[in-house]
Design a protein around this motif. Sequence first.
Motif, PDB file in Angstrom:
ATOM      1  N   GLN A  75       0.826  -1.210   0.000  1.00  0.00           N
ATOM      2  CA  GLN A  75       0.000   0.000   0.000  1.00  0.00           C
ATOM      3  C   GLN A  75       0.859   1.259   0.000  1.00  0.00           C
ATOM      4  O   GLN A  75       1.968   1.245   0.553  1.00  0.00           O
ATOM      5  N   PRO A  76       0.335   2.358  -0.568  1.00  0.00           N
ATOM      6  CA  PRO A  76       1.082   3.623  -0.564  1.00  0.00           C
ATOM      7  C   PRO A  76       1.625   3.926   0.845  1.00  0.00           C
ATOM      8  O   PRO A  76       0.909   3.776   1.833  1.00  0.00           O
ATOM      9  N   GLY A  77       2.894   4.324   0.868  1.00  0.00           N
ATOM     10  CA  GLY A  77       3.523   4.641   2.148  1.00  0.00           C
ATOM     11  C   GLY A  77       4.313   3.474   2.735  1.00  0.00           C
ATOM     12  O   GLY A  77       5.197   3.682   3.565  1.00  0.00           O
ATOM     13  N   ASP A  78       4.023   2.257   2.281  1.00  0.00           N
ATOM     14  CA  ASP A  78       4.823   1.122   2.747  1.00  0.00           C
ATOM     15  C   ASP A  78       6.262   1.304   2.261  1.00  0.00           C
ATOM     16  O   ASP A  78       6.480   1.716   1.117  1.00  0.00           O
ATOM     17  N   GLU A  79       7.205   0.977   3.127  1.00  0.00           N
ATOM     18  CA  GLU A  79       8.605   1.123   2.731  1.00  0.00           C
ATOM     19  C   GLU A  79       9.138  -0.181   2.136  1.00  0.00           C
ATOM     20  O   GLU A  79       8.880  -1.265   2.655  1.00  0.00           O
ATOM     21  N   VAL A  80       9.857  -0.032   1.037  1.00  0.00           N
ATOM     22  CA  VAL A  80      10.443  -1.188   0.352  1.00  0.00           C
ATOM     23  C   VAL A  80      11.944  -0.938   0.217  1.00  0.00           C
ATOM     24  O   VAL A  80      12.360   0.065  -0.376  1.00  0.00           O
ATOM     25  N   ILE A  81      12.715  -1.835   0.793  1.00  0.00           N
ATOM     26  CA  ILE A  81      14.171  -1.669   0.797  1.00  0.00           C
ATOM     27  C   ILE A  81      14.774  -2.348  -0.424  1.00  0.00           C
ATOM     28  O   ILE A  81      14.466  -3.506  -0.720  1.00  0.00           O
ATOM     29  N   THR A  82      15.622  -1.622  -1.150  1.00  0.00           N
ATOM     30  CA  THR A  82      16.331  -2.252  -2.266  1.00  0.00           C
ATOM     31  C   THR A  82      17.726  -1.664  -2.398  1.00  0.00           C
ATOM     32  O   THR A  82      18.096  -0.740  -1.672  1.00  0.00           O
ATOM     33  N   ALA A  83      18.499  -2.231  -3.330  1.00  0.00           N
ATOM     34  CA  ALA A  83      19.906  -1.866  -3.479  1.00  0.00           C
ATOM     35  C   ALA A  83      20.073  -0.561  -4.248  1.00  0.00           C
ATOM     36  O   ALA A  83      19.352  -0.292  -5.207  1.00  0.00           O
ATOM     37  N   ASP A  84      21.069   0.221  -3.829  1.00  0.00           N
ATOM     38  CA  ASP A  84      21.386   1.486  -4.482  1.00  0.00           C
ATOM     39  C   ASP A  84      22.087   1.250  -5.819  1.00  0.00           C
ATOM     40  O   ASP A  84      22.054   2.099  -6.699  1.00  0.00           O
ATOM     41  N   PHE A  85      22.725   0.081  -5.945  1.00  0.00           N
ATOM     42  CA  PHE A  85      23.537  -0.205  -7.130  1.00  0.00           C
ATOM     43  C   PHE A  85      22.806  -1.233  -7.978  1.00  0.00           C
ATOM     44  O   PHE A  85      22.984  -2.440  -7.834  1.00  0.00           O
ATOM     45  N   ASP A 105      23.095   0.438   0.731  1.00  0.00           N
ATOM     46  CA  ASP A 105      24.376   0.166   0.083  1.00  0.00           C
ATOM     47  C   ASP A 105      24.528  -1.328  -0.220  1.00  0.00           C
ATOM     48  O   ASP A 105      23.744  -2.159   0.248  1.00  0.00           O
ATOM     49  N   VAL A 106      25.549  -1.629  -1.025  1.00  0.00           N
ATOM     50  CA  VAL A 106      25.784  -3.012  -1.433  1.00  0.00           C
ATOM     51  C   VAL A 106      27.113  -3.497  -0.867  1.00  0.00           C
ATOM     52  O   VAL A 106      27.893  -2.724  -0.315  1.00  0.00           O
ATOM     53  N   HIS A 107      27.347  -4.791  -1.044  1.00  0.00           N
ATOM     54  CA  HIS A 107      28.574  -5.418  -0.569  1.00  0.00           C
ATOM     55  C   HIS A 107      29.656  -5.249  -1.636  1.00  0.00           C
ATOM     56  O   HIS A 107      29.400  -5.484  -2.813  1.00  0.00           O
ATOM     57  N   PRO A 108      30.876  -4.858  -1.243  1.00  0.00           N
ATOM     58  CA  PRO A 108      31.904  -4.586  -2.261  1.00  0.00           C
ATOM     59  C   PRO A 108      32.326  -5.822  -3.067  1.00  0.00           C
ATOM     60  O   PRO A 108      32.754  -5.692  -4.209  1.00  0.00           O
ATOM     61  N   ASP A 109      32.211  -7.023  -2.496  1.00  0.00           N
ATOM     62  CA  ASP A 109      32.663  -8.215  -3.219  1.00  0.00           C
ATOM     63  C   ASP A 109      31.646  -8.681  -4.247  1.00  0.00           C
ATOM     64  O   ASP A 109      31.997  -9.003  -5.377  1.00  0.00           O
ATOM     65  N   THR A 110      30.392  -8.745  -3.857  1.00  0.00           N
ATOM     66  CA  THR A 110      29.371  -9.315  -4.748  1.00  0.00           C
ATOM     67  C   THR A 110      28.568  -8.247  -5.476  1.00  0.00           C
ATOM     68  O   THR A 110      27.806  -8.562  -6.381  1.00  0.00           O
ATOM     69  N   PHE A 111      28.680  -6.993  -5.064  1.00  0.00           N
ATOM     70  CA  PHE A 111      27.884  -5.869  -5.594  1.00  0.00           C
ATOM     71  C   PHE A 111      26.406  -6.018  -5.229  1.00  0.00           C
ATOM     72  O   PHE A 111      25.556  -5.299  -5.758  1.00  0.00           O
ATOM     73  N   ASN A 112      26.082  -6.966  -4.378  1.00  0.00           N
ATOM     74  CA  ASN A 112      24.681  -7.210  -4.014  1.00  0.00           C
ATOM     75  C   ASN A 112      24.337  -6.608  -2.660  1.00  0.00           C
ATOM     76  O   ASN A 112      25.224  -6.328  -1.848  1.00  0.00           O
ATOM     77  N   ILE A 113      23.053  -6.461  -2.430  1.00  0.00           N
ATOM     78  CA  ILE A 113      22.526  -5.764  -1.252  1.00  0.00           C
ATOM     79  C   ILE A 113      23.235  -6.217   0.035  1.00  0.00           C
ATOM     80  O   ILE A 113      23.458  -7.412   0.251  1.00  0.00           O
ATOM     81  N   ASP A 114      23.611  -5.237   0.850  1.00  0.00           N
ATOM     82  CA  ASP A 114      24.362  -5.488   2.072  1.00  0.00           C
ATOM     83  C   ASP A 114      23.381  -5.763   3.219  1.00  0.00           C
ATOM     84  O   ASP A 114      22.551  -4.915   3.545  1.00  0.00           O
TER      85      ASP A 114
END
Length: 376
Positions: A75-85, A105-114
């Motif tokens: 629903q509007p206003g719900d927060e959804v966390i995702t990767a910056d990269f 931010d992401v993890h420097p080794d995998t470039f995936n969500i930290d």
Amino acid sequence: MKKIQMVDLKSQYDNIKTQINSAVLNVFESTAYINGPEVKEFQKELEDYLNVKHVIPCANGTDALQIAMMGLGLQPGDEVITADFTFAATVEVIALLQLTPVLVDVHPDTFNIDIEAVKRAITPKTKAIVPVHLFGQCADMEPLLQLAKEHHLYVIEDNAQAIGADYIFSDGTKKKAGTIGIVGTTSFFPSKNLGCYGDGGAIFTDDDNLAHKLRGIVNHGMYQRYYHDVIGVNSRLDSVQAAILRVKLPFLDAYCDARRKAAEFYNRAFANHPNMITPTISDFSTHVFHQYTLRINNADRNVVHQHLLENQIPNAIYYPVPLHAQKAYADVRYQEEDFKVTNELVETVISLPMHTEFEEEQLKFITQTILDFFNK
Ligand SMILES: *Cc1c(COP(=O)(O)O)cnc(C)c1O
């Protein structure tokens, strides 16, 4: 030597031309252009390949993400966390649905969500986490699932780049990328690992109720013809694309192997080089190398980029701007110090040609040109 391409779709087509042409002509003859038997058959074959209960085909990977979020009733206003990269599609649909994107931010080794960054970003309004399996390797799903369980959050996997990859749990069991969270999505954009010859996408889930909802949403919110129970969209995989995907799916594992072989060639050439950090392969995921992405060390990445272009070696910067710094997604709440890794990656990453049809000569030319550049 054949001209080097970032993605050599023509050579791939040439190798499967007879099958593709006949599959496409069959659809033309059948006139079942929309929701024909090819779509249904492809759906079943992909369910088998992924070992998932439901595949819901749709028009593209961006729609797949949007429809997945609609299906979960966010629903509007719900927060959804995702990767910056990542590619902007992920955050775009969150914003379009008037949910609140929370970039981390992401993890420097995998470039995936930290995972630690996700932990810090959770608030009472958080409803979902969207890990992106970037460049062909899974985000670390086991701790993410644990965190999601503790906070009653949905995990939506953006698997546009890692179809075919396996996530390996700590007890050794494996699951296909995209089938681990409550719902997963993918794209069949031509350059993706399983690409069609136009646009296409799909949603995956093991949840029967969610699958039912999603099947209605992709079809104007109809569960019975001309009865619109929910607000839906029009998002279909067309029969021609499904027929092409049916020809290509049996090759997906071989395509992933071909990509891994090319990546190994690059890795061997660049191993322990002072100016290049080769991709890390984590112990919790296989890598299907949607992209082969180096980090340039103690040298100007942009100069390397230009030098390769001048030598007819296509290459790309995925991605040059962090999402939190994009005009459309800027937010006063973001603090630069929370995006240290992404801010560094956008300055240092470079993706080399990666596809399924390399000649060894081409890989030799690419690696030698890069090594010569740093030796001069
Ligand atoms: C390609 C891609 C998408 C969008 O797919 P389309 O089919 O182009 O809409 C979404 N997320 C990621 C990470 C992608 O790479």
